[in-house]
Design an enzyme around this catalytic site. Sequence first.
Site, mmCIF file in Angstrom:
data_model
loop_
_atom_site.group_PDB
_atom_site.id
_atom_site.type_symbol
_atom_site.label_atom_id
_atom_site.label_comp_id
_atom_site.label_asym_id
_atom_site.label_seq_id
_atom_site.Cartn_x
_atom_site.Cartn_y
_atom_site.Cartn_z
ATOM 1 C CD GLU A 90 -14.601 -51.370 -2.424
ATOM 2 O OE1 GLU A 90 -15.231 -50.464 -2.997
ATOM 3 O OE2 GLU A 90 -15.114 -52.208 -1.685
ATOM 4 C CD GLU A 134 -22.870 -41.907 1.554
ATOM 5 O OE1 GLU A 134 -21.784 -42.263 2.041
ATOM 6 O OE2 GLU A 134 -23.643 -42.695 0.961
ATOM 7 N NE ARG A 194 -17.719 -55.172 -26.824
ATOM 8 C CZ ARG A 194 -17.777 -55.286 -28.152
ATOM 9 N NH1 ARG A 194 -17.306 -54.330 -28.908
ATOM 10 N NH2 ARG A 194 -18.305 -56.348 -28.703
ATOM 11 N NE ARG A 247 -14.093 -46.513 -4.639
ATOM 12 C CZ ARG A 247 -14.486 -46.143 -5.827
ATOM 13 N NH1 ARG A 247 -13.734 -46.381 -6.882
ATOM 14 N NH2 ARG A 247 -15.628 -45.525 -5.992
ATOM 15 C CG ASN A 278 -17.270 -50.108 0.949
ATOM 16 O OD1 ASN A 278 -17.751 -49.316 0.154
ATOM 17 N ND2 ASN A 278 -16.479 -51.096 0.575
ATOM 18 C CG HIS A 330 -21.938 -47.575 2.533
ATOM 19 N ND1 HIS A 330 -21.463 -46.523 3.298
ATOM 20 C CD2 HIS A 330 -22.550 -47.011 1.466
ATOM 21 C CE1 HIS A 330 -21.765 -45.388 2.700
ATOM 22 N NE2 HIS A 330 -22.433 -45.642 1.589
ATOM 23 C CG HIS A 372 -25.715 -50.992 0.846
ATOM 24 N ND1 HIS A 372 -24.563 -51.315 0.164
ATOM 25 C CD2 HIS A 372 -25.971 -49.700 0.529
ATOM 26 C CE1 HIS A 372 -24.149 -50.264 -0.526
ATOM 27 N NE2 HIS A 372 -24.985 -49.270 -0.332
ATOM 28 C CE LYS A 410 -16.978 -48.849 -5.127
ATOM 29 N NZ LYS A 410 -17.296 -49.211 -3.730
ATOM 30 C CG HIS A 416 -27.810 -44.632 0.209
ATOM 31 N ND1 HIS A 416 -27.444 -45.953 0.123
ATOM 32 C CD2 HIS A 416 -26.654 -43.932 0.308
ATOM 33 C CE1 HIS A 416 -26.128 -46.049 0.157
ATOM 34 N NE2 HIS A 416 -25.622 -44.834 0.261
ATOM 35 C CE LYS A 472 -16.497 -42.291 -3.516
ATOM 36 N NZ LYS A 472 -17.916 -42.485 -3.807
HETATM 37 N N1 LIG Z 1 -21.821 -44.630 -6.940
HETATM 38 C C1 LIG Z 1 -21.471 -44.380 -5.713
HETATM 39 O O1 LIG Z 1 -20.283 -44.295 -5.390
HETATM 40 C C2 LIG Z 1 -22.533 -44.135 -4.678
HETATM 41 C C3 LIG Z 1 -22.165 -43.655 -3.417
HETATM 42 C C4 LIG Z 1 -23.178 -43.375 -2.493
HETATM 43 C C5 LIG Z 1 -24.510 -43.579 -2.840
HETATM 44 N N2 LIG Z 1 -24.820 -44.055 -4.072
HETATM 45 C C6 LIG Z 1 -26.218 -44.259 -4.461
HETATM 46 O O2 LIG Z 1 -26.863 -43.005 -4.481
HETATM 47 C C7 LIG Z 1 -28.274 -43.207 -4.350
HETATM 48 C C8 LIG Z 1 -28.852 -42.135 -3.441
HETATM 49 O O3 LIG Z 1 -28.622 -40.881 -4.036
HETATM 50 P P1 LIG Z 1 -29.571 -39.628 -3.747
HETATM 51 O O4 LIG Z 1 -29.861 -39.556 -2.309
HETATM 52 O O5 LIG Z 1 -28.928 -38.468 -4.417
HETATM 53 O O6 LIG Z 1 -30.939 -40.082 -4.411
HETATM 54 P P2 LIG Z 1 -31.794 -39.623 -5.688
HETATM 55 O O7 LIG Z 1 -30.963 -39.534 -6.893
HETATM 56 O O8 LIG Z 1 -32.955 -40.531 -5.716
HETATM 57 O O9 LIG Z 1 -32.288 -38.154 -5.301
HETATM 58 C C9 LIG Z 1 -33.163 -37.990 -4.220
HETATM 59 C C10 LIG Z 1 -34.501 -37.347 -4.636
HETATM 60 O O10 LIG Z 1 -34.288 -35.948 -4.827
HETATM 61 C C11 LIG Z 1 -34.737 -35.544 -6.113
HETATM 62 N N3 LIG Z 1 -33.818 -34.483 -6.518
HETATM 63 C C12 LIG Z 1 -32.517 -34.643 -6.890
HETATM 64 N N4 LIG Z 1 -31.945 -33.437 -7.046
HETATM 65 C C13 LIG Z 1 -32.894 -32.512 -6.784
HETATM 66 C C14 LIG Z 1 -32.898 -31.089 -6.748
HETATM 67 N N5 LIG Z 1 -31.776 -30.390 -6.963
HETATM 68 N N6 LIG Z 1 -34.057 -30.460 -6.461
HETATM 69 C C15 LIG Z 1 -35.180 -31.179 -6.176
HETATM 70 N N7 LIG Z 1 -35.233 -32.515 -6.165
HETATM 71 C C16 LIG Z 1 -34.094 -33.171 -6.462
HETATM 72 C C17 LIG Z 1 -34.716 -36.762 -6.954
HETATM 73 O O11 LIG Z 1 -35.647 -36.655 -7.990
HETATM 74 C C18 LIG Z 1 -35.090 -37.853 -5.936
HETATM 75 O O12 LIG Z 1 -36.494 -37.888 -5.816
HETATM 76 C C19 LIG Z 1 -28.443 -44.614 -3.813
HETATM 77 O O13 LIG Z 1 -28.975 -45.421 -4.822
HETATM 78 C C20 LIG Z 1 -27.031 -45.056 -3.491
HETATM 79 O O14 LIG Z 1 -26.848 -46.441 -3.655
HETATM 80 C C21 LIG Z 1 -23.865 -44.330 -4.996
#
Ligand SMILES: NC(=O)c1ccc[n+]([C@@H]2O[C@H](COP(=O)([O-])OP(=O)(O)OC[C@H]3O[C@@H](n4cnc5c(N)ncnc54)[C@H](O)[C@@H]3O)[C@@H](O)[C@H]2O)c1
Length: 367
Positions: free
Chosen positions: A240, A188, A124, A244, A248, A251, A255, A146, A267, A230
């Site tokens: 939110e 972003e 939990r 907040r 978005n 987004h 999305h 999030k 993304h 942020k």
């Molecule tokens: N929680 C939130 O507030 C929030 C906000 C924005 C986006 N997101 C989410 O984030 C995700 C996108 O994140 P992302 O773009 O970081 O994607 P990701 O985590 O898939 O990373 C992108 C790619 O880079 C590789 N990688 C990561 N770090 C590396 C490094 N230092 N060296 C080499 N390769 C590396 C990973 O293995 C992956 O293949 C989406 O799912 C999105 O929905 C969440």
Amino acid sequence: VENFDIEFPPQPSRRCRVFFGNGLFGRAAEYAAALSGESRIAVIADDRVAPLYGGDLLRHLQAARPKADLVTFPAGEGSKNWQVLGRLLQRMVELNIGRDGVVVALGGGVTGDLAGMAAALHCRGIAWLQLPTTTLAMADSAIGGKTAVNLGGAKNIAGAFHQPAAVFADLDTLSTLEARHFSAGLAEVVKTALITDAGLFARLESAQGALLDSSSSLLQQVLARCALLKAEVVARDELEAGERALLNAGHTIGHALESASGGQLLHGEAIAISLVLECRLAQKLCRFPGRDLQRLVALLQSLDLPTAVPAGAVPEDVMRFISADKKNRAGELRFALPEAIGRAVTTGCEWTVSVDPKDIIGMLRKE
Ligand SMILES: NC(=O)c1ccc[n+]([C@@H]2O[C@H](COP(=O)([O-])OP(=O)(O)OC[C@H]3O[C@@H](n4cnc5c(N)ncnc54)[C@H](O)[C@@H]3O)[C@@H](O)[C@H]2O)c1
């Protein structure tokens, strides 16, 4: 090292410490050790990041004393689902991670969202840390608590709010990030500047190539500034209820474009295109200046980001995903829109603007 705390009133004791700098693994390991005491630590990483940085982090953790294990999953957005989440939780039970155990998310936004949700559900809710390794995770997703998985094609539809105890953004890790992912994360940064900070937007415009250089001090300053902006919003509106929603921006259409592209668009790339479309909507609905739209397109292009809907995207498909978005209220589509660079439209106690689906479909059809 730059650092700040995010405090969550009315309980300022509940806080998230945020660090930006180089060579931070040792510090992160000490922090995790202090948090977990004698309990176990699960380091969660995808199978691209684990071989690059998992061993180094484990060495630091072991030196700081606690028992730590590496748990991995296949890299990519396709892993943000129940099956992978279930396997992570199963592994945590096998590893005997107790209530006072700690999860360390080492990786990009996908890892943060998945590992954070595992931390939110296990017993939990147990403590967790984020060690973001992408521009996207450092500027945005590691901040704010999030966590989520995708379900039935709907992005982030099942999730939880669960704040990490600390975030350590070690810019050394960005040296191995692929150029395409590096640029995608900067979308972003552009979003945050567009909606909240004209000064940051102008700095991004004058940065030229420095933002695409992982070792530039400007990059660190910009990512940390973005995370702080942020954090300030999240501290005022953690769940939110209002403000907040501004974050978005880009987004809702983003999305939908991401889901409709079936993995073709990253993304951040989908967000970049969506920022342009949403600013065109803002031009129509809230007098967003044409000159600012040109500045946005030029900035995104200078960061090697796409600014137009891909030729193969079917407007009706995209619209279907937009209609299923969890941010809609009572069937009404609501968008966070800027009225000018650095300033969001806010009316009374509303942070978002109601948008007619016809205007969106027109925009997608390039009418
Ligand atoms: N929680 C939130 O507030 C929030 C906000 C924005 C986006 N997101 C989410 O984030 C995700 C996108 O994140 P992302 O773009 O970081 O994607 P990701 O985590 O898939 O990373 C992108 C790619 O880079 C590789 N990688 C990561 N770090 C590396 C490094 N230092 N060296 C080499 N390769 C590396 C990973 O293995 C992956 O293949 C989406 O799912 C999105 O929905 C969440």
